[in-house]
Design a protein around this motif. Sequence first.
Motif, PDB file in Angstrom:
ATOM      1  N   THR A   1       0.849  -1.184   0.000  1.00  0.00           N
ATOM      2  CA  THR A   1       0.000   0.000   0.000  1.00  0.00           C
ATOM      3  C   THR A   1       0.886   1.235   0.000  1.00  0.00           C
ATOM      4  OG1 THR A   1      -1.753   1.162   1.201  1.00  0.00           O
ATOM      5  CG2 THR A   1      -0.124   0.011   2.525  1.00  0.00           C
ATOM      6  N   ASP A   2       0.465   2.257  -0.719  1.00  0.00           N
ATOM      7  CA  ASP A   2       1.218   3.502  -0.792  1.00  0.00           C
ATOM      8  C   ASP A   2       0.953   4.343   0.447  1.00  0.00           C
ATOM      9  OD1 ASP A   2       2.308   2.892  -3.294  1.00  0.00           O
ATOM     10  OD2 ASP A   2       0.524   3.651  -4.320  1.00  0.00           O
ATOM     11  N   LEU A   3       1.991   4.993   0.926  1.00  0.00           N
ATOM     12  CA  LEU A   3       1.892   5.823   2.110  1.00  0.00           C
ATOM     13  C   LEU A   3       1.783   7.296   1.736  1.00  0.00           C
ATOM     14  CD1 LEU A   3       4.659   4.035   4.214  1.00  0.00           C
ATOM     15  CD2 LEU A   3       2.190   3.633   4.267  1.00  0.00           C
ATOM     16  N   ASP A   4       1.293   8.079   2.671  1.00  0.00           N
ATOM     17  CA  ASP A   4       1.118   9.512   2.405  1.00  0.00           C
ATOM     18  C   ASP A   4       2.438  10.239   2.235  1.00  0.00           C
ATOM     19  OD1 ASP A   4      -1.603   9.140   2.615  1.00  0.00           O
ATOM     20  OD2 ASP A   4      -1.686   9.665   4.755  1.00  0.00           O
ATOM     21  N   ASP A   5       3.507   9.712   2.838  1.00  0.00           N
ATOM     22  CA  ASP A   5       4.803  10.372   2.731  1.00  0.00           C
ATOM     23  C   ASP A   5       5.580   9.971   1.483  1.00  0.00           C
ATOM     24  OD1 ASP A   5       5.375   7.795   3.363  1.00  0.00           O
ATOM     25  OD2 ASP A   5       6.496   8.232   5.208  1.00  0.00           O
ATOM     26  N   GLY A   6       4.927   9.211   0.570  1.00  0.00           N
ATOM     27  CA  GLY A   6       5.591   8.821  -0.664  1.00  0.00           C
ATOM     28  C   GLY A   6       6.239   7.460  -0.612  1.00  0.00           C
TER      29      GLY A   6
ATOM     30  N   PHE B   1       2.957  -5.858   3.477  1.00  0.00           N
ATOM     31  CA  PHE B   1       2.441  -6.516   4.672  1.00  0.00           C
ATOM     32  C   PHE B   1       1.940  -7.911   4.321  1.00  0.00           C
ATOM     33  CE2 PHE B   1      -0.926  -4.082   2.707  1.00  0.00           C
ATOM     34  CZ  PHE B   1      -2.009  -4.938   2.686  1.00  0.00           C
ATOM     35  N   ASN B   2       1.992  -8.783   5.315  1.00  0.00           N
ATOM     36  CA  ASN B   2       1.508 -10.154   5.183  1.00  0.00           C
ATOM     37  C   ASN B   2       1.347 -10.736   6.571  1.00  0.00           C
ATOM     38  OD1 ASN B   2       0.774 -12.689   4.176  1.00  0.00           O
ATOM     39  ND2 ASN B   2       2.385 -12.705   2.626  1.00  0.00           N
TER      40      ASN B   2
ATOM     41  N   ALA C   1      18.029  15.103 -15.284  1.00  0.00           N
ATOM     42  CA  ALA C   1      16.708  15.421 -14.748  1.00  0.00           C
ATOM     43  C   ALA C   1      16.394  14.411 -13.655  1.00  0.00           C
ATOM     44  CB  ALA C   1      15.645  15.360 -15.844  1.00  0.00           C
ATOM     45  N   PRO C   2      15.690  14.833 -12.632  1.00  0.00           N
ATOM     46  CA  PRO C   2      15.337  13.872 -11.580  1.00  0.00           C
ATOM     47  C   PRO C   2      14.392  12.804 -12.107  1.00  0.00           C
ATOM     48  CG  PRO C   2      14.170  15.943 -11.287  1.00  0.00           C
ATOM     49  CD  PRO C   2      15.162  16.174 -12.380  1.00  0.00           C
ATOM     50  N   MET C   3      14.664  11.571 -11.747  1.00  0.00           N
ATOM     51  CA  MET C   3      13.786  10.479 -12.170  1.00  0.00           C
ATOM     52  C   MET C   3      12.425  10.629 -11.488  1.00  0.00           C
ATOM     53  SD  MET C   3      14.171   6.373 -11.615  1.00  0.00           S
ATOM     54  CE  MET C   3      15.013   5.961 -13.126  1.00  0.00           C
ATOM     55  N   PRO C   4      11.352  10.639 -12.241  1.00  0.00           N
ATOM     56  CA  PRO C   4      10.033  10.777 -11.616  1.00  0.00           C
ATOM     57  C   PRO C   4       9.621   9.508 -10.894  1.00  0.00           C
ATOM     58  CG  PRO C   4       9.799  10.406 -13.970  1.00  0.00           C
ATOM     59  CD  PRO C   4      11.279  10.545 -13.712  1.00  0.00           C
ATOM     60  N   GLY C   5       8.874   9.684  -9.838  1.00  0.00           N
ATOM     61  CA  GLY C   5       8.321   8.531  -9.143  1.00  0.00           C
ATOM     62  C   GLY C   5       7.276   7.846 -10.000  1.00  0.00           C
ATOM     63  N   CYS C   6       7.215   6.538  -9.936  1.00  0.00           N
ATOM     64  CA  CYS C   6       6.302   5.756 -10.781  1.00  0.00           C
ATOM     65  C   CYS C   6       5.485   4.824  -9.900  1.00  0.00           C
ATOM     66  CB  CYS C   6       7.092   4.964 -11.819  1.00  0.00           C
ATOM     67  SG  CYS C   6       6.050   4.092 -13.017  1.00  0.00           S
ATOM     68  N   THR C   7       4.182   4.795 -10.111  1.00  0.00           N
ATOM     69  CA  THR C   7       3.296   3.972  -9.294  1.00  0.00           C
ATOM     70  C   THR C   7       2.282   3.242 -10.170  1.00  0.00           C
ATOM     71  OG1 THR C   7       1.730   5.792  -8.957  1.00  0.00           O
ATOM     72  CG2 THR C   7       3.473   5.522  -7.312  1.00  0.00           C
ATOM     73  N   MET C   8       1.810   2.116  -9.653  1.00  0.00           N
ATOM     74  CA  MET C   8       0.688   1.398 -10.248  1.00  0.00           C
ATOM     75  C   MET C   8      -0.363   1.215  -9.163  1.00  0.00           C
ATOM     76  SD  MET C   8       0.324  -2.554 -11.567  1.00  0.00           S
ATOM     77  CE  MET C   8       1.235  -2.430 -13.091  1.00  0.00           C
ATOM     78  N   LYS C   9      -1.592   1.605  -9.465  1.00  0.00           N
ATOM     79  CA  LYS C   9      -2.695   1.452  -8.533  1.00  0.00           C
ATOM     80  C   LYS C   9      -3.894   0.852  -9.259  1.00  0.00           C
ATOM     81  CE  LYS C   9      -1.442   5.256  -5.419  1.00  0.00           C
ATOM     82  NZ  LYS C   9      -1.899   6.505  -4.764  1.00  0.00           N
TER      83      LYS C   9
ATOM     84  N   ILE D   1      11.221   0.853 -15.883  1.00  0.00           N
ATOM     85  CA  ILE D   1      10.889   0.713 -14.470  1.00  0.00           C
ATOM     86  C   ILE D   1       9.821  -0.366 -14.348  1.00  0.00           C
ATOM     87  CG2 ILE D   1      10.082   1.877 -12.381  1.00  0.00           C
ATOM     88  CD1 ILE D   1      10.872   4.530 -13.704  1.00  0.00           C
ATOM     89  N   GLU D   2      10.002  -1.288 -13.425  1.00  0.00           N
ATOM     90  CA  GLU D   2       8.994  -2.310 -13.166  1.00  0.00           C
ATOM     91  C   GLU D   2       8.064  -1.828 -12.060  1.00  0.00           C
ATOM     92  OE1 GLU D   2      10.929  -5.961 -12.221  1.00  0.00           O
ATOM     93  OE2 GLU D   2      11.237  -6.507 -14.320  1.00  0.00           O
ATOM     94  N   VAL D   3       6.776  -1.944 -12.308  1.00  0.00           N
ATOM     95  CA  VAL D   3       5.781  -1.559 -11.304  1.00  0.00           C
ATOM     96  C   VAL D   3       4.901  -2.760 -11.001  1.00  0.00           C
ATOM     97  CG1 VAL D   3       5.741   0.905 -11.804  1.00  0.00           C
ATOM     98  CG2 VAL D   3       4.326  -0.639 -13.153  1.00  0.00           C
ATOM     99  N   TYR D   4       4.430  -2.826  -9.770  1.00  0.00           N
ATOM    100  CA  TYR D   4       3.656  -3.973  -9.302  1.00  0.00           C
ATOM    101  C   TYR D   4       2.444  -3.483  -8.517  1.00  0.00           C
ATOM    102  CZ  TYR D   4       8.128  -6.345 -10.125  1.00  0.00           C
ATOM    103  OH  TYR D   4       9.295  -6.807 -10.680  1.00  0.00           O
ATOM    104  N   SER D   5       1.448  -4.339  -8.481  1.00  0.00           N
ATOM    105  CA  SER D   5       0.289  -4.118  -7.621  1.00  0.00           C
ATOM    106  C   SER D   5      -0.458  -5.440  -7.494  1.00  0.00           C
ATOM    107  CB  SER D   5      -0.632  -3.038  -8.174  1.00  0.00           C
ATOM    108  OG  SER D   5      -1.673  -2.734  -7.257  1.00  0.00           O
ATOM    109  N   GLY D   6      -1.206  -5.588  -6.421  1.00  0.00           N
ATOM    110  CA  GLY D   6      -1.937  -6.822  -6.208  1.00  0.00           C
ATOM    111  C   GLY D   6      -3.219  -6.583  -5.445  1.00  0.00           C
ATOM    112  N   LEU D   7      -4.097  -7.570  -5.465  1.00  0.00           N
ATOM    113  CA  LEU D   7      -5.355  -7.500  -4.732  1.00  0.00           C
ATOM    114  C   LEU D   7      -5.909  -8.899  -4.568  1.00  0.00           C
ATOM    115  CD1 LEU D   7      -8.314  -6.343  -6.987  1.00  0.00           C
ATOM    116  CD2 LEU D   7      -6.124  -7.040  -7.905  1.00  0.00           C
TER     117      LEU D   7
END
Length: 400
Positions: free
Chosen positions: A97-102, A107-108, A157-165, A306-312
Amino acid sequence: MATTEQAVIYILMALLLPTIRSAQLPSNNSPEVAPDVRIDCSSNDIVVAIDTKSGVFNGMIYPKGLSKNSTCMSEFLHQRSPVRYRLPLRSCNTMSTDLDDGGVEYFNTIVVQPHLKLVTNQGRGFHIRCRYQTRDKTISNNMNISMMEATPLNALAPMPGCTMKIFYGDPQLHEVAENVKIGDPLTLVVSIDDQETFGLRVTDCLVRDGLGWGEQRLVNEEGCPVDKEIMGQFHYTNSKTTASVHFQAHKFPYTASVYYQCNVRLCVKAGGGCDDLPPSCGSNEVARRRRDADGNNKDGTPATTIEVYSGLYVNEATDAKVDSTDDVAKEKTPEDPNSFCISQRYFAIGIAIAGLILMLAVIVTILILLALRRRRKDASATGSSIYSGPYTNTAYSHSS
């Protein structure tokens, strides 16, 4: 997503397995597993170190719900303490899970069972959490910014943050999908930070079972769907920093956890590397011209991936969540205004009360009938009695 940074770790331990009443156990039967564990968060897995009171462990350790025929379960025979168990970050029911601070938190829940075949009251469950803080990085690209002179420019250039949701329904509602059922509408969103330098191209998407038994390809290396019935084509925003696709929830038949993985290739907006988005999936020739054989972008710059992951968790339709709507509200809004609806619970209570009243009425009726019968019997016996006392006929009396 970079995960080699310093991890901030904490553990919340909870006893999860069913307990047996203390009266059924000997007084000296204490749990074999020590009450505390130690964990080490690495870039690919979580290492759990478990101590035992005897110094030797015979048993099994597995994520909660994966005790049967699971590659995630480990068996230990005469293993000296501490016992080390590796919990992968992107499988075996581990979710993030993504946190508010970035940052991001994985967890498991693992079960430590000190027996190789039986589930006993000595088993303990531990809720494991690892929190990772990401840092900004810089990447270098060689760009041709002049059409007249081919002078390479080294741009930093700064690498941008990358997310998958994965969102439930409309992503504008920001409802992150965690527990859904088959067929629910979902939206997979891949995005990078808003900036003027880089865009993104989503390629090579897969869905895995998290057990290492099966996977299904969803999007090919060009960013085109493999099977549109499962997942269609990504749609890109005008800024080329966000790509999204709508699909219906699906799962593998033997597990509820599903994991999605995609490759994100950064393209340079100024060099025209993002002009061909979204890809033209109907033309194979256009797809072949998109990048060079060495994996570069269309403008010749090195492709940063960049590899991004997410699960449910996806449940069967019959395992859907129980409707939390109040039963009284359901009764007040029937589908047919001329019909009368009542919940099964109230109907059962009404039947029980009616049966009890009927039984009481029968008992009272029987008692009344018995009382009336007794009264009639007593009255009949009194009306037919014969006087047997002394009798004197005064007509024949004689006095001397």
